[in-house]
Design a protein around this motif. Sequence first.
Motif, PDB file in Angstrom:
ATOM      1  N   LEU A 285      11.033 -34.139  -0.901  1.00 54.18           N
ATOM      2  CA  LEU A 285      12.040 -33.110  -1.340  1.00 54.18           C
ATOM      3  C   LEU A 285      13.271 -33.711  -1.277  1.00 54.18           C
ATOM      4  O   LEU A 285      13.729 -34.411  -0.078  1.00 54.18           O
ATOM      5  CB  LEU A 285      12.208 -32.054  -0.301  1.00 54.18           C
ATOM      6  N   PHE A 286      14.202 -33.482  -2.325  1.00 54.57           N
ATOM      7  CA  PHE A 286      15.614 -33.844  -2.298  1.00 54.57           C
ATOM      8  C   PHE A 286      16.482 -32.594  -1.767  1.00 54.57           C
ATOM      9  O   PHE A 286      16.186 -31.551  -2.658  1.00 54.57           O
ATOM     10  CB  PHE A 286      15.986 -34.284  -3.658  1.00 54.57           C
ATOM     11  N   ALA A 287      17.075 -32.952  -1.033  1.00 57.13           N
ATOM     12  CA  ALA A 287      18.202 -31.699  -0.437  1.00 57.13           C
ATOM     13  C   ALA A 287      19.522 -32.135  -0.903  1.00 57.13           C
ATOM     14  O   ALA A 287      19.925 -33.047  -1.145  1.00 57.13           O
ATOM     15  CB  ALA A 287      18.067 -31.598   1.107  1.00 57.13           C
ATOM     16  N   GLY A 288      20.065 -31.035  -1.496  1.00 60.19           N
ATOM     17  CA  GLY A 288      21.334 -31.083  -2.422  1.00 60.19           C
ATOM     18  C   GLY A 288      22.518 -30.633  -1.077  1.00 60.19           C
ATOM     19  O   GLY A 288      22.559 -30.779   0.093  1.00 60.19           O
ATOM     20  N   ILE A 318      17.925 -37.144   1.837  1.00 61.37           N
ATOM     21  CA  ILE A 318      19.491 -36.684   1.953  1.00 61.37           C
ATOM     22  C   ILE A 318      20.102 -37.567   1.607  1.00 61.37           C
ATOM     23  O   ILE A 318      20.639 -38.615   1.930  1.00 61.37           O
ATOM     24  CB  ILE A 318      19.777 -36.219   3.344  1.00 61.37           C
ATOM     25  N   THR A 319      21.011 -37.297   0.325  1.00 65.32           N
ATOM     26  CA  THR A 319      21.763 -38.022  -0.378  1.00 65.32           C
ATOM     27  C   THR A 319      23.292 -37.411  -0.512  1.00 65.32           C
ATOM     28  O   THR A 319      24.144 -38.038  -0.967  1.00 65.32           O
ATOM     29  CB  THR A 319      21.611 -38.399  -1.833  1.00 65.32           C
ATOM     30  N   LYS A 320      23.423 -36.449   0.053  1.00 64.27           N
ATOM     31  CA  LYS A 320      24.931 -35.546   0.232  1.00 64.27           C
ATOM     32  C   LYS A 320      25.070 -35.010   1.605  1.00 64.27           C
ATOM     33  O   LYS A 320      24.141 -34.504   2.210  1.00 64.27           O
ATOM     34  CB  LYS A 320      24.655 -34.268  -0.764  1.00 64.27           C
ATOM     35  N   GLU A 321      26.210 -35.076   1.982  1.00 65.96           N
ATOM     36  CA  GLU A 321      26.618 -34.603   3.427  1.00 65.96           C
ATOM     37  C   GLU A 321      25.552 -35.078   4.545  1.00 65.96           C
ATOM     38  O   GLU A 321      25.365 -34.465   5.247  1.00 65.96           O
ATOM     39  CB  GLU A 321      26.465 -33.111   3.297  1.00 65.96           C
ATOM     40  N   ALA A 323      26.442 -37.042   7.140  1.00 65.88           N
ATOM     41  CA  ALA A 323      26.928 -36.689   8.440  1.00 65.88           C
ATOM     42  C   ALA A 323      26.492 -35.429   9.271  1.00 65.88           C
ATOM     43  O   ALA A 323      26.076 -35.314  10.241  1.00 65.88           O
ATOM     44  CB  ALA A 323      28.443 -37.282   8.667  1.00 65.88           C
ATOM     45  N   ALA A 324      26.589 -34.300   8.253  1.00 62.00           N
ATOM     46  CA  ALA A 324      26.308 -33.081   8.596  1.00 62.00           C
ATOM     47  C   ALA A 324      24.884 -32.894   8.921  1.00 62.00           C
ATOM     48  O   ALA A 324      24.375 -32.121   9.932  1.00 62.00           O
ATOM     49  CB  ALA A 324      26.827 -31.967   7.714  1.00 62.00           C
ATOM     50  N   TRP A 325      24.009 -33.490   7.985  1.00 65.47           N
ATOM     51  CA  TRP A 325      22.503 -33.482   8.245  1.00 65.47           C
ATOM     52  C   TRP A 325      22.218 -34.128   9.605  1.00 65.47           C
ATOM     53  O   TRP A 325      21.447 -33.671  10.347  1.00 65.47           O
ATOM     54  CB  TRP A 325      21.890 -34.125   6.990  1.00 65.47           C
ATOM     55  N   CYS A 326      22.943 -35.386   9.896  1.00 67.41           N
ATOM     56  CA  CYS A 326      22.246 -35.998  10.877  1.00 67.41           C
ATOM     57  C   CYS A 326      23.037 -35.157  12.032  1.00 67.41           C
ATOM     58  O   CYS A 326      22.319 -35.506  13.250  1.00 67.41           O
ATOM     59  CB  CYS A 326      23.291 -37.350  11.128  1.00 67.41           C
ATOM     60  N   ILE A 420      14.674 -40.123   4.499  1.00 66.28           N
ATOM     61  CA  ILE A 420      15.525 -40.922   4.081  1.00 66.28           C
ATOM     62  C   ILE A 420      16.936 -40.219   3.901  1.00 66.28           C
ATOM     63  O   ILE A 420      17.313 -39.311   3.321  1.00 66.28           O
ATOM     64  CB  ILE A 420      15.025 -41.039   2.587  1.00 66.28           C
ATOM     65  N   VAL A 421      17.978 -41.100   4.378  1.00 65.26           N
ATOM     66  CA  VAL A 421      19.278 -40.438   4.734  1.00 65.26           C
ATOM     67  C   VAL A 421      20.236 -41.553   4.178  1.00 65.26           C
ATOM     68  O   VAL A 421      20.240 -42.745   4.681  1.00 65.26           O
ATOM     69  CB  VAL A 421      19.844 -39.917   5.875  1.00 65.26           C
ATOM     70  N   THR A 422      21.046 -41.281   3.328  1.00 62.50           N
ATOM     71  CA  THR A 422      22.242 -42.263   2.807  1.00 62.50           C
ATOM     72  C   THR A 422      23.502 -41.758   2.543  1.00 62.50           C
ATOM     73  O   THR A 422      23.471 -40.585   2.008  1.00 62.50           O
ATOM     74  CB  THR A 422      21.523 -43.078   1.629  1.00 62.50           C
TER      75      THR A 422
END
Length: 458
Positions: A285-288, A318-321, A323-326, A420-422
């Motif tokens: 799943l790619f989260a926007g 996770i390729t967007k936001e 820091a908020a996700w973390c 995966i977080v970037t």
Amino acid sequence: TNFERYINNPSEIIFYGEEGAIGTPPRLQLIKEELEKTGKYGWNGKQMVDQYHAFNDFINKKGFKNAFPTVDALCTKLGEVALYYQGRMMENVRISNIIDGWATNGWESTKIENHSGIVDMYRNPKADPKIMAYYDQPLYVAVKILNKVIEKGSETLVDFHLVNEKDVKGKLQLKVFATDKSGNYQEQQFTVKATGGVIYGELLKEKINFKIRNEGYTTIKAILMKDGKEIASGNDQIYAVELSNPIQKVAVADTSATMQKILKNARIDFETIDLTKGQPTQKILFAGGGFQPGFVKGNFRQDDPMMDWVARGNTLVITKEAAAWCEYLNMKEVAAFNGSGKLGINWFGGNFFVRENPYFKGLPINTAFNWEYQCFAAYARHREGLRLENDECLVGAYSDHKNELYSAFSIIPMGKGQIIVTTLDFQSAMLSGERNAVVAAKLLQNMVENAKERKFEN
């Protein structure tokens, strides 16, 4: 004539001052060794030693030891970016033939000053001076490639200029060709003319087309001959990326439809899902964007359907936001996260660096983000690092004056699955329309392929 610093104003004296602001770290290891030898730490020695230990700790704790065996190895890789840029800009100044002077960012003298010089405050070159020396030759062919990062099998145009401080003049033969792991190909020869005298830089031949056959590096070479004898040469490199077409199949959750555009441009097949109505049927799943804590239902006192889905052996990307996700993942005790840091720009610079790993298959590894990674590294991109403690870090980040390094591309384990977080700016890269975005597309494809193949542990 369409290149950086080109100018055509012969009626004025043109002198560029203190040019090339790319912040890179001092040679921290050399400085530490010098301080320990002399015992004279002065007013800024402790800062240098503290920064050295921050680099050394990160390299060892985050698995970068094979990529960068020493702190100096990492510092010089980051420094190569600045010296390469300086060299290319000096080349542009010289082939323009009109500009009278160029003052390179030289050195710094205070600990709060910029780090954009070609040497540090102890006068150590930031990297091998030969990188710049190539572009200081009195006589060579400047090879100017329109697109240095492209897809395998595509074409690009190349111009050939003469840097001429040896008064070469008259009719000449220019031989150009490409060379890669398969050998030389597409050899062409042209009759050209050098003016000489006070003409120190001039165009020899423009818009020569080259089709790039193989992935990886291809070198475009030029040899200039007079009466059958070689008198000058030059070269430049292209990096070509091989994409799959298409990649099957992932889920995407993004009400703005931005992530869908990114995946489409990366040739990744997808289905859009509504997380409020259920979990993905796909394994990835790619989260926007548009993250709000708890938007996937659940809170810190309840089970989280999304985390449960990951834990069963799936992959969340996770390729967007990031820091908020973390922050959210930290609350769920999935990520050990302690904030983020923005990378500096211009004089107070920063950059990324990558170690060998399967997610970067077909891309440069064990290096800093240089021209090959221009789609991510440019100052115009969003550039940020994460303070993560329980991640498998694949890309690190450096920011000037900070006694810490950051994670920029990480794998966080969760049960039998992974997150995966970037912080790499995929959105700006993939929606730019620029050909160098093929690197971002390759990385996205690698994420999907590796997530499918990876064996997870309980």
